[in-house]
Scaffold this active site. Structure first.
Site, PDB file in Angstrom:
ATOM      1  N   ALA A  54       0.984  -1.173  -0.036  1.00 54.26           N
ATOM      2  CA  ALA A  54       0.115  -0.035   0.118  1.00 54.26           C
ATOM      3  C   ALA A  54       0.837   1.166  -0.014  1.00 54.26           C
ATOM      4  O   ALA A  54       0.639   2.249  -0.760  1.00 54.26           O
ATOM      5  CB  ALA A  54      -0.927   0.016   1.047  1.00 54.26           C
ATOM      6  N   ASP A  55       2.014   1.209   0.784  1.00 52.31           N
ATOM      7  CA  ASP A  55       2.923   2.241   0.502  1.00 52.31           C
ATOM      8  C   ASP A  55       3.477   2.487  -0.608  1.00 52.31           C
ATOM      9  O   ASP A  55       3.707   3.559  -1.267  1.00 52.31           O
ATOM     10  CB  ASP A  55       3.832   2.106   1.881  1.00 52.31           C
ATOM     11  CG  ASP A  55       3.683   2.724   3.245  1.00 52.31           C
ATOM     12  OD1 ASP A  55       2.895   3.669   3.119  1.00 52.31           O
ATOM     13  OD2 ASP A  55       4.070   2.060   4.222  1.00 52.31           O
ATOM     14  N   VAL A  56       3.985   1.305  -1.121  1.00 53.81           N
ATOM     15  CA  VAL A  56       4.842   1.377  -2.478  1.00 53.81           C
ATOM     16  C   VAL A  56       3.835   2.017  -3.553  1.00 53.81           C
ATOM     17  O   VAL A  56       4.472   2.899  -4.303  1.00 53.81           O
ATOM     18  CB  VAL A  56       5.366   0.100  -2.626  1.00 53.81           C
ATOM     19  CG1 VAL A  56       6.074   0.208  -4.138  1.00 53.81           C
ATOM     20  CG2 VAL A  56       6.370  -0.396  -1.842  1.00 53.81           C
TER      21      VAL A  56
END
Length: 395
Positions: free
Chosen positions: A180-182
């Protein structure tokens, strides 16, 4: 690894990076790989980016751990580290000066968190009207959840991906990395480049508001639209596919193999390899829609058949018949593979004699390739630049 004749498509672009952890640093590393000069602002009160302490493993200098954890290394090359305490008037003045020289600013403070320092978009746009200002947060700058903190695991849970990941009878499962961050960092990069083009054409900067949860919802892709169209919540299928059968991981006599049968002609060739030609004539399995309905009945034939054959033989047979197949590799196998080596995905950089093992950038640009100019920095290594008239003047 830098070609002076190809400084990168973003050479001359100046990025002020006020982000930490993973989403923002993913975006700024990508911009740096493409040639931008990135000044990473780190808090001297905390020892810098949180991920510097997210280990082991750490790069060692002799017998001692450095502040270069593997987690920090993964998203912080091609950056220069400057130590600035934005809680102080002096630090705020430094950031304002840098923002006035920058083209892009990226931050991931809680919504409204920088306003008290006069470093929010509304404040900085007054002194830098062309600035592209990107804010990354858990839920975005608006909405009922805007004030809640955001972390990758939370975004995976709230955004729905965990509800469809994992074994059918198991618990909801996150993806094995902070995806999700990436992906938020990737979406942020696209938005930044679009806003940068607009700013260069018009002289007008703008505010980019991107949320981990929004980007997580966006990349539910086909399963998300399946839900919108059918009104039904999808179920966890482990490694199975909601719309294609057979498509998944199958056990072999000595391991596992990936089978990805994308159409009916491939299915006929696939079952023939294992002496099951009759399955292609069975009305339950002859077409993909039928196989979806009868996936369990089909599995009762396929699972024992593949279990009798070694992985290498399955791959050889299927490749020979032009049916998509592949191994399930461990990460050591990935980095040792001739494919990863040939594609420059295995990257080593040097920092004062220390070897930094990294992962290469997947972008292959024929005229303006990525470059690796700066190793992931030690905390505050470039703070002396703050005394210069132009701290962004790259070397």
């Amino acid at each position: 690894m830098t070609d002076a004749s190809n400084p990168g498509p973003l050479a001359g672009v100046r990025v002020l990076d006020l982000s930490r952890i993973l989403a923002g640093p993913t975006a700024t590393q990508l911009l740096g790989d493409l040639g931008a000069t990135v000044l990473k602002v780190e808090n001297p009160a905390t020892g810098g980016d949180d991920t510097r302490q997210w280990g082991p493993p750490y790069v060692k200098d002799g017998a001692e751990d450095t502040d270069l954890s593997a987690y920090f290394l993964c998203a912080n090359r091609n950056k220069l580290s400057v130590a600035i305490d934005i809680a102080t008037p002096e630090g705020q003045a430094q950031v304002r000066r840098l923002a006035g020289l920058a083209d892009i600013l990226i931050e991931n403070f809680k919504p409204g968190g920088l306003a008290k320092y006069g470093l929010d978009h509304a404040s900085l746009s007054q002194i830098a009207p062309k600035l592209v200002y990107c804010s990354i947060s858990g839920y975005g700058q608006t909405g009922p959840n805007a004030s809640k903190p955001g972390y990758d695991l939370m975004a995976q849970g709230y955004g729905g991906i965990m509800s469809i990941t994992g074994a059918p009878e198991g618990e909801p499962m996150k993806v094995g990395v902070g995806i999700a961050d990436v992906m938020c960092g990737m979406y942020a990069t696209v938005g930044i480049l679009a806003a940068l083009r607009h700013a260069e054409a018009t002289g007008q900067g703008q505010h980019i508001d991107i949320a981990l949860v929004d980007s997580q919802i966006a990349w539910t892709i086909n399963e998300g639209v399946n839900t919108r169209l059918s009104g039904q919540a999808p179920i966890r299928r482990g490694n199975g596919h909601p719309n294609i059968v057979p498509y998944g991981v199958y056990e072999t006599s000595d391991g596992h193999v990936i089978v990805a049968v994308g159409n009916d002609s491939q299915f006929r060739r696939f079952v023939a390899l294992f002496g099951m030609d009759a399955l292609a004539e069975d009305a339950r399995f002859a077409t993909n829609p039928a196989r979806l309905v009868h996936r369990d009945a089909l599995a009762a034939h396929l699972v024992p058949a593949l279990r009798r054959v070694p992985t290498d033989e399955v791959i050889s047979l299927m490749e020979g018949a032009r049916v998509p197949v592949g191994p399930v590799q461990t990460l050591p196998q990935v980095f040792a593979s001739d494919q990863a080596q040939a594609r420059d995905m295995v990257l080593d950089m040097d920092d004062a004699g220390l070897r930094l093992p990294l992962i290469g950038n997947p972008l292959k640009l024929s005229r303006t390739p990525v470059s690796y100019r700066h190793a992931p920095p030690r905390f505050g290594a470039d703070s002396a630049r703050l005394a210069a008239a132009d701290p962004f003047d790259d070397v």
